[in-house]
Design an enzyme around this catalytic site. Sequence first.
Site, PDB file in Angstrom:
ATOM      1  N   ASN A   9     -32.790  19.672 -32.033  1.00 11.57           N
ATOM      2  CA  ASN A   9     -33.153  20.935 -31.386  1.00 11.57           C
ATOM      3  C   ASN A   9     -31.859  21.593 -30.912  1.00 11.57           C
ATOM      4  O   ASN A   9     -31.263  21.152 -29.934  1.00 11.57           O
ATOM      5  CB  ASN A   9     -34.097  20.649 -30.206  1.00 11.57           C
ATOM      6  CG  ASN A   9     -34.388  21.895 -29.379  1.00 11.57           C
ATOM      7  OD1 ASN A   9     -34.045  23.010 -29.781  1.00 11.57           O
ATOM      8  ND2 ASN A   9     -35.018  21.704 -28.232  1.00 11.57           N
ATOM      9  N   LYS A  11     -31.455  24.430 -29.592  1.00  5.85           N
ATOM     10  CA  LYS A  11     -31.620  25.329 -28.430  1.00  5.85           C
ATOM     11  C   LYS A  11     -30.883  26.642 -28.717  1.00  5.85           C
ATOM     12  O   LYS A  11     -30.869  27.077 -29.860  1.00  5.85           O
ATOM     13  CB  LYS A  11     -31.168  24.621 -27.146  1.00  5.85           C
ATOM     14  CG  LYS A  11     -31.867  23.259 -26.995  1.00  5.85           C
ATOM     15  CD  LYS A  11     -31.724  22.621 -25.651  1.00  5.85           C
ATOM     16  CE  LYS A  11     -32.450  21.283 -25.638  1.00  5.85           C
ATOM     17  NZ  LYS A  11     -32.474  20.641 -24.329  1.00  5.85           N
ATOM     18  N   HIS A  94     -41.800  23.083 -25.278  1.00  3.04           N
ATOM     19  CA  HIS A  94     -40.605  22.423 -24.735  1.00  3.04           C
ATOM     20  C   HIS A  94     -40.529  22.723 -23.233  1.00  3.04           C
ATOM     21  O   HIS A  94     -40.857  23.818 -22.794  1.00  3.04           O
ATOM     22  CB  HIS A  94     -39.350  22.925 -25.449  1.00  3.04           C
ATOM     23  CG  HIS A  94     -38.148  22.103 -25.124  1.00  3.04           C
ATOM     24  ND1 HIS A  94     -37.468  22.229 -23.932  1.00  3.04           N
ATOM     25  CD2 HIS A  94     -37.525  21.114 -25.806  1.00  3.04           C
ATOM     26  CE1 HIS A  94     -36.469  21.350 -23.908  1.00  3.04           C
ATOM     27  NE2 HIS A  94     -36.486  20.659 -25.034  1.00  3.04           N
ATOM     28  N   GLU A  96     -38.196  23.452 -21.347  1.00  3.02           N
ATOM     29  CA  GLU A  96     -37.385  24.611 -20.951  1.00  3.02           C
ATOM     30  C   GLU A  96     -38.203  25.887 -21.054  1.00  3.02           C
ATOM     31  O   GLU A  96     -38.000  26.833 -20.289  1.00  3.02           O
ATOM     32  CB  GLU A  96     -36.111  24.667 -21.809  1.00  3.02           C
ATOM     33  CG  GLU A  96     -35.127  23.585 -21.364  1.00  3.02           C
ATOM     34  CD  GLU A  96     -34.151  23.128 -22.430  1.00  3.02           C
ATOM     35  OE1 GLU A  96     -34.009  23.805 -23.467  1.00  3.02           O
ATOM     36  OE2 GLU A  96     -33.535  22.061 -22.230  1.00  3.02           O
ATOM     37  N   GLU A 164     -40.621  14.086 -23.641  1.00  2.00           N
ATOM     38  CA  GLU A 164     -39.298  14.356 -23.093  1.00  2.00           C
ATOM     39  C   GLU A 164     -39.389  14.422 -21.565  1.00  2.00           C
ATOM     40  O   GLU A 164     -39.769  15.456 -21.016  1.00  2.00           O
ATOM     41  CB  GLU A 164     -38.766  15.697 -23.614  1.00  2.00           C
ATOM     42  CG  GLU A 164     -38.616  15.763 -25.119  1.00  2.00           C
ATOM     43  CD  GLU A 164     -37.626  16.841 -25.544  1.00  2.00           C
ATOM     44  OE1 GLU A 164     -36.607  16.473 -26.146  1.00  2.00           O
ATOM     45  OE2 GLU A 164     -37.857  18.018 -25.259  1.00  2.00           O
ATOM     46  N   GLY A 170     -30.521  16.352 -21.133  1.00  2.00           N
ATOM     47  CA  GLY A 170     -29.175  16.832 -20.843  1.00  2.00           C
ATOM     48  C   GLY A 170     -28.491  16.135 -19.675  1.00  2.00           C
ATOM     49  O   GLY A 170     -27.434  16.560 -19.231  1.00  2.00           O
ATOM     50  N   SER A 209     -31.445  12.864 -23.793  1.00  4.20           N
ATOM     51  CA  SER A 209     -30.170  12.134 -23.814  1.00  4.20           C
ATOM     52  C   SER A 209     -30.103  11.068 -24.915  1.00  4.20           C
ATOM     53  O   SER A 209     -29.512   9.998 -24.718  1.00  4.20           O
ATOM     54  CB  SER A 209     -29.863  11.535 -22.448  1.00  4.20           C
ATOM     55  OG  SER A 209     -29.721  12.570 -21.470  1.00  4.20           O
TER      56      SER A 209
HETATM   57  P1  13P Z   1     -30.652  16.349 -24.862  1.00  2.81           P
HETATM   58  O1  13P Z   1     -30.627  15.489 -26.083  1.00  2.81           O
HETATM   59  O2  13P Z   1     -29.470  17.273 -24.774  1.00  2.81           O
HETATM   60  O3  13P Z   1     -30.920  15.581 -23.626  1.00  2.81           O
HETATM   61  O4  13P Z   1     -31.910  17.364 -25.039  1.00  2.81           O
HETATM   62  C1  13P Z   1     -33.150  16.846 -25.343  1.00  2.81           C
HETATM   63  C2  13P Z   1     -34.050  17.961 -25.707  1.00  2.81           C
HETATM   64  O5  13P Z   1     -34.420  18.779 -24.887  1.00  2.81           O
HETATM   65  C3  13P Z   1     -34.476  18.057 -27.118  1.00  2.81           C
HETATM   66  O6  13P Z   1     -35.548  18.917 -27.286  1.00  2.81           O
END
Ligand code: 13P
Length: 248
Positions: A9, A11, A94, A96, A164, A170, A209
Amino acid sequence: MTRPLVVGNWKMHGLSAQLADIEALGVSMTDRPAKADVLICPPFTLIERAARIAGSFVAIGAQNCHHETSGTWTGEISARMLKDSGASAVIVGHSERRQHQGESSERVAAKANAAVAAGLLAIICIGETQAERAGGGALDACAAQLSLSVPKGIAASAFAIGYEPLWAIGSGQVPTAAQITEMHGHIRQCLVARLGASGNAVRIVYGGSVKPANARSILALSDVGGVLVGGASLKPDEFEAIVRAAAP
Ligand code: 13P
């Protein structure tokens, strides 16, 4: 056993220059095509070009879609448009987007329905907050999100679940093996309660992560059907190492 699903992903990252990374990944995948399903979800602006160059062994997906097929929705992108651009999957719900765009689980279910109707695999994301985890409510929080975010009547083959935990995204903090196993087992139970035996076929992918150093051990856990990778998917060497961990 179904093949593991490894999702990158991106982003809000990626310009034309990064298309070369997708092309290179496609070439590197030619020696292990049947061992893992690899999906890159770049920003909308790269989907069509990425799909042209990714090759047969890397699929291209999107990070979001609108819940309607078309209409007066300035600035939005429908699942049919994504399919038309060469995408084969879309991430919906997601955290976010739930956090910053206020997406409810009901809206996520509508998006998943739109995705499936357009012929896309819907990757439906759920996950608990740090407070829910600390308060002992992680399993219930995820079960509640799951029950509202997975559309009624959806076929098991049409979707995957992305687990997640928000506190792992992150942050470099990863749940323990026991926590991942417990949560994925719980999600599996919910899916089977909902879909019957076909719920066993839904892939539950872990995200938060994931790095080359931990991918193999996470992928070895029961009911982990793949990984959803954010930051490390932007580093070609790291993402390839994660793909290799899934497809040794
Ligand atoms: P990270 O791998 O940067 O922690 O992000 C995970 C994520 O949100 C994937 O959709």
